[in-house]
Design an enzyme around this catalytic site. Sequence first.
Site, PDB file in Angstrom:
ATOM      1  N   ALA A  64       0.812  -1.133  -0.068  1.00  0.00           N
ATOM      2  CA  ALA A  64       0.005  -0.055   0.047  1.00  0.00           C
ATOM      3  C   ALA A  64       0.844   1.248  -0.026  1.00  0.00           C
ATOM      4  O   ALA A  64       1.981   1.179   0.408  1.00  0.00           O
ATOM      5  CB  ALA A  64      -0.830   0.106   1.241  1.00  0.00           C
ATOM      6  N   GLY A 109       0.618  -4.991   0.764  1.00  0.00           N
ATOM      7  CA  GLY A 109      -0.476  -5.170   0.052  1.00  0.00           C
ATOM      8  C   GLY A 109      -0.173  -5.929  -1.155  1.00  0.00           C
ATOM      9  O   GLY A 109      -1.004  -6.433  -1.970  1.00  0.00           O
ATOM     10  N   GLU A 112      -0.385  -9.462  -0.687  1.00  0.00           N
ATOM     11  CA  GLU A 112      -1.854  -9.557  -0.415  1.00  0.00           C
ATOM     12  C   GLU A 112      -2.690  -9.587  -1.705  1.00  0.00           C
ATOM     13  O   GLU A 112      -3.781 -10.640  -1.822  1.00  0.00           O
ATOM     14  CB  GLU A 112      -2.223  -8.425   0.797  1.00  0.00           C
ATOM     15  CG  GLU A 112      -1.676  -8.678   2.018  1.00  0.00           C
ATOM     16  CD  GLU A 112      -2.096  -7.700   3.017  1.00  0.00           C
ATOM     17  OE1 GLU A 112      -1.600  -6.460   2.517  1.00  0.00           O
ATOM     18  OE2 GLU A 112      -2.586  -7.888   4.096  1.00  0.00           O
ATOM     19  N   GLU A 132       4.660  -5.064   7.211  1.00  0.00           N
ATOM     20  CA  GLU A 132       3.715  -3.936   7.848  1.00  0.00           C
ATOM     21  C   GLU A 132       4.323  -3.561   9.528  1.00  0.00           C
ATOM     22  O   GLU A 132       4.147  -2.694   9.700  1.00  0.00           O
ATOM     23  CB  GLU A 132       2.123  -4.416   7.917  1.00  0.00           C
ATOM     24  CG  GLU A 132       1.625  -4.359   6.522  1.00  0.00           C
ATOM     25  CD  GLU A 132       1.764  -5.577   6.101  1.00  0.00           C
ATOM     26  OE1 GLU A 132       2.388  -6.419   6.197  1.00  0.00           O
ATOM     27  OE2 GLU A 132       0.985  -5.580   4.804  1.00  0.00           O
TER      28      GLU A 132
END
Length: 258
Positions: A64, A109, A112, A132
């Site tokens: 992200a 992300g 993911e 993260e």
Amino acid sequence: MNNLLMEVENEIAVVTINRPKSLNALNSETLTELEQCLGEIEKRKDVKVVILTGAGEKAFVAGADISEMKDATAAQGRDMAFLACRTFGKLENMPQVTIAAVNGFALGGGCEISMACDIRIASENAKFGQPEVNLGILPGFGGTQRLPRLVGKGRAKELIFTADMIDAQEAYRIGLANKVVPLADLLKFCKEMAAKIISKGSYAVSLAKMAINTGLDIDLASGLKLEADLFGLSFATADKKEGMSAFLEKRPANLTDF
Ligand code: HXC
């Protein structure tokens, strides 16, 4: 679309996340575009497989977008996670098969979104990880849920708690990557796999996808019942008639999509 490229050829849509200057990091605009793009693709009968990849040779998706998250409030962080949840849910549950062509860093992300795809093909230079906790947050785009389902609880906890990056071979060894291929062959390999899948009964493939996805979230007896129902439904197709007739007549089957 400012952040995505999309091309369709031979019933294969190649969707490229195109922000190479920030290693294809996912900001809200990119996620919104991807949600729209996948929403359009899922309605298209002329697309049977979606290949998702990142622009450039360095990164698939490096996570992200940290610059967008830095000053975000709790409510904005939650909204971003829900946006990704809807978008990745499309990849996971659309009738088409989705293949992640992981061409470099797949972090946070990025790891993911690859896990929301049905299949992950990694290039030799790919690196996977859930870093993260280095940033004081936890995975918010499905990592705590999809990673243990793919590699088991112990390995998922190790990867998430240590934030370690693993290379493509290790990802293959633990079942995170389905195959590892040289970077130069990555898209070609994915397209060949897509063509093989498309040559099968596409409706049967999408029913199998539904049975696997739904079955993993419910108890075994209910999953077996669902499988029996979908199996019965597949008997209503022309593909079932053609596939079985072709076998008995000792000729290649001409399977379509119903
Ligand atoms: C924003 C990013 C970025 C990211 C890289 N960049 N990753 N920008 N968000 N996730 C930018 C860098 O700031 C830099 O911009 C450019 O891309 C090139 O990156 P470098 O760091 O210079 O490259 P390199 O030294 O080769 O290192 C590559 C890397 C590193 C190891 C991948 O960039 C890195 O660690 N990135 C962050 C990975 C990460 O923590 N991902 C998880 C994010 S959190 P400039 O302008 O300086 O050139 C997440 C949570 C999901 O995903 C859930 C949220 C709800």
